[in-house]
Motif scaffolding. Structure first.
Motif, PDB file in Angstrom:
ATOM      1  N   TYR A 189       0.797  -1.582  -0.018  1.00 37.15           N
ATOM      2  CA  TYR A 189       0.065  -0.256  -0.009  1.00 37.15           C
ATOM      3  C   TYR A 189       1.331   1.421   0.448  1.00 37.15           C
ATOM      4  CZ  TYR A 189       1.252   0.146   5.022  1.00 37.15           C
ATOM      5  OH  TYR A 189       1.772   0.573   6.228  1.00 37.15           O
ATOM      6  N   ARG A 190       2.750   1.496   0.342  1.00 34.98           N
ATOM      7  CA  ARG A 190       2.934   1.885  -0.133  1.00 34.98           C
ATOM      8  C   ARG A 190       3.620   2.319  -0.858  1.00 34.98           C
ATOM      9  NH1 ARG A 190       7.039   3.887   2.839  1.00 34.98           N
ATOM     10  NH2 ARG A 190       6.684   6.024   2.754  1.00 34.98           N
ATOM     11  N   GLY A 224      -8.582   7.613   6.386  1.00 31.07           N
ATOM     12  CA  GLY A 224      -7.180   7.300   6.861  1.00 31.07           C
ATOM     13  C   GLY A 224      -6.000   6.685   6.115  1.00 31.07           C
ATOM     14  N   PHE A 225      -5.101   6.938   6.252  1.00 32.36           N
ATOM     15  CA  PHE A 225      -4.447   5.752   6.250  1.00 32.36           C
ATOM     16  C   PHE A 225      -4.390   5.450   7.384  1.00 32.36           C
ATOM     17  CE2 PHE A 225       0.308   4.739   7.545  1.00 32.36           C
ATOM     18  CZ  PHE A 225      -0.002   3.775   6.411  1.00 32.36           C
ATOM     19  N   ASN A 226      -3.923   3.209   7.151  1.00 33.40           N
ATOM     20  CA  ASN A 226      -4.243   2.227   8.051  1.00 33.40           C
ATOM     21  C   ASN A 226      -4.783   2.382   9.148  1.00 33.40           C
ATOM     22  OD1 ASN A 226      -3.234   0.156   8.645  1.00 33.40           O
ATOM     23  ND2 ASN A 226      -0.927   1.072  10.132  1.00 33.40           N
ATOM     24  N   ASN A 227      -6.018   3.160   8.788  1.00 29.05           N
ATOM     25  CA  ASN A 227      -6.908   2.837   9.824  1.00 29.05           C
ATOM     26  C   ASN A 227      -7.664   1.696   9.934  1.00 29.05           C
ATOM     27  OD1 ASN A 227      -9.944   3.310  10.934  1.00 29.05           O
ATOM     28  ND2 ASN A 227      -9.823   5.413  10.677  1.00 29.05           N
ATOM     29  N   PRO A 228      -7.675   1.281  11.577  1.00 30.30           N
ATOM     30  CA  PRO A 228      -7.552   0.264  11.814  1.00 30.30           C
ATOM     31  C   PRO A 228      -8.735  -0.443  12.055  1.00 30.30           C
ATOM     32  CG  PRO A 228      -7.227   1.868  13.657  1.00 30.30           C
ATOM     33  CD  PRO A 228      -7.218   2.740  12.230  1.00 30.30           C
ATOM     34  N   ASP A 229      -9.949   0.351  11.614  1.00 30.43           N
ATOM     35  CA  ASP A 229     -11.546   0.051  11.520  1.00 30.43           C
ATOM     36  C   ASP A 229     -11.563  -0.116  10.504  1.00 30.43           C
ATOM     37  OD1 ASP A 229     -13.596   0.043  12.916  1.00 30.43           O
ATOM     38  OD2 ASP A 229     -14.247   1.791  12.840  1.00 30.43           O
ATOM     39  N   GLN A 230     -11.296   0.215   8.733  1.00 29.02           N
ATOM     40  CA  GLN A 230     -11.065   0.232   7.508  1.00 29.02           C
ATOM     41  C   GLN A 230     -10.445  -1.367   7.739  1.00 29.02           C
ATOM     42  OE1 GLN A 230      -9.111   2.299   4.706  1.00 29.02           O
ATOM     43  NE2 GLN A 230     -10.646   2.084   3.655  1.00 29.02           N
TER      44      GLN A 230
END
Length: 369
Positions: free
Chosen positions: A138-139, A274-280
């Motif tokens: 992803y980066r 947002g980046f690296n969102n835990p929920d997502q």
């Protein structure tokens, strides 16, 4: 001034190799003629190599010694190397390459084995430690933005970097190869933009059945025709193409079924930004498992497979009735090819794809068939 000992550590080989070549070229510019010697444990004896380093040059040449895969050295070999590094011969430059994956925030194991932290703590130190961690999938777009000035002395925007990754994939060696092609077509310092990417990469790369499935799911018929042209520019095997489309749409159908039973998870996924969102990530993993796209323990694949692909939003573009009809068309097309009733030509595939992208209108007008 160039430091005499360089540690190049990490599993990102493209940037590491370029850094090594720049270093060797800098030594050449400073000293003129140089001699180079490499150690490879597959073929060479380490202690004989150490003797070569310690033996002064008869011709007073500056010497560059390279040690590959230093992480595989035995404890005795590391001990011998550390002793040499404490006082390296003045006419030598030593490059130590360490193929080691960086895990989380922990230091590389090599930092302790080669006493790197202690060696580099002084500003006047003659040791340099450079890290080359392989970026997460992803980066990679962001990594290209950071690395392009170092690799090619050019710039690229994040959007254009992501576009290049979408075209080429996540393999850093392939990306680097395509960037080399682009580099030869640009004047010095000219940025890499979407126009040159489409011209050079798009013209030479054959598109895939998976890209076709994604374009169909996005209902982008002009893009669909472009991909079909690319597929048939060589030898296209229609059953394999239909299979890829079916698997993609079947995953979308399973996502819709999962969403009907777990609407709160879909809502959390779509609201998480947002980046690296835990929920997502948590919801994306649950969605991927339900869709059959992720296996047990494959949380690291959530971003490329579920988030970046946009498959959840694609599933919303179709109703259950539309998807069931598309499955019927795909099965009929596959059966027709295998029984010889359908040729499976480029025109046949174009007509099938037209119906898939226009399924809503065909159902509405009662001519779905």
């Amino acid at each position: 001034m160039i430091s005499h000992v360089h540690f190049l550590c990490g599993d990102e080989t493209v940037g590491r190799e370029r850094a090594k070549l720049r270093l060797i070229n800098s030594v050449k510019e400073l000293h003129g003629n140089i001699t180079t010697e490499s150690f490879d444990m597959e073929t060479d004896d380490f202690f004989a190599f150490m003797e070569s380093v310690l033996t002064p040059s008869l011709f007073q040449d500056t010497r560059v010694f390279q040690i590959h895969r230093a992480q595989r050295l035995s404890d005795n070999e590391v001990k011998s190397l550390n002793h040499l590094l404490d006082a390296p011969p003045p006419d030598t430059y030593i490059i130590i390459e360490i193929d080691e994956e960086k895990k989380g925030k922990a230091d590389y194991k090599a930092v302790k084995r080669f006493k790197i932290e202690k060696r580099c703590e002084s500003k006047e130190s003659d040791y340099v430690f450079l890290e080359f961690p392989k970026p997460a999938e992803y980066r990679i777009g962001a990594w290209l933005v950071e690395q392009l000035p170092r690799l090619f002395k050019r710039s690229i925007s994040k959007a254009d970097a992501d576009f290049l990754v979408d075209l080429v994939g996540n393999d850093l060696n392939i990306l680097y190869s395509e960037l080399q092609k682009i580099d030869t077509h640009l004047s010095a310092g000219e940025p890499v933009d979407r126009q040159i990417i489409e011209k050079i990469v798009g013209a030479s790369r054959q598109m895939t059945a998976f890209e076709l499935a994604t374009a169909l799911a996005q209902r982008q018929f002009p893009r669909v025709l472009q991909i079909i042209d690319s597929l048939f520019s060589t030898s296209a095997f229609a059953p394999a193409i239909v299979s890829a489309i079916y698997r993609h749409f079947w995953a979308m159908f399973r996502i819709r079924c999962f969403g009907s039973a777990n609407p709160q998870i879909i809502k959390r996924f779509e609201n998480a930004k947002g980046f690296n969102n835990p929920d997502q990530n948590e919801c994306g993993y649950a969605i991927g498992r339900a869709a059959g796209l992720l296996g047990n323990g494959e949380q690291r694949k959530v971003y490329p497979v579920i988030i970046a692909s946009g498959i959840v939003s694609q599933a919303r573009k179709f109703t259950d009735q539309e998807l069931k009809l598309i499955f019927k068309w795909l099965l009929e097309f596959d059966y027709g090819i295998k029984t010889g009733k359908i040729e499976g030509s480029q025109q046949d595939l174009q007509m099938l794809c037209f119906r898939i992208t226009r399924v809503t209108e065909l159902l509405r007008d009662g001519i779905a068939g």
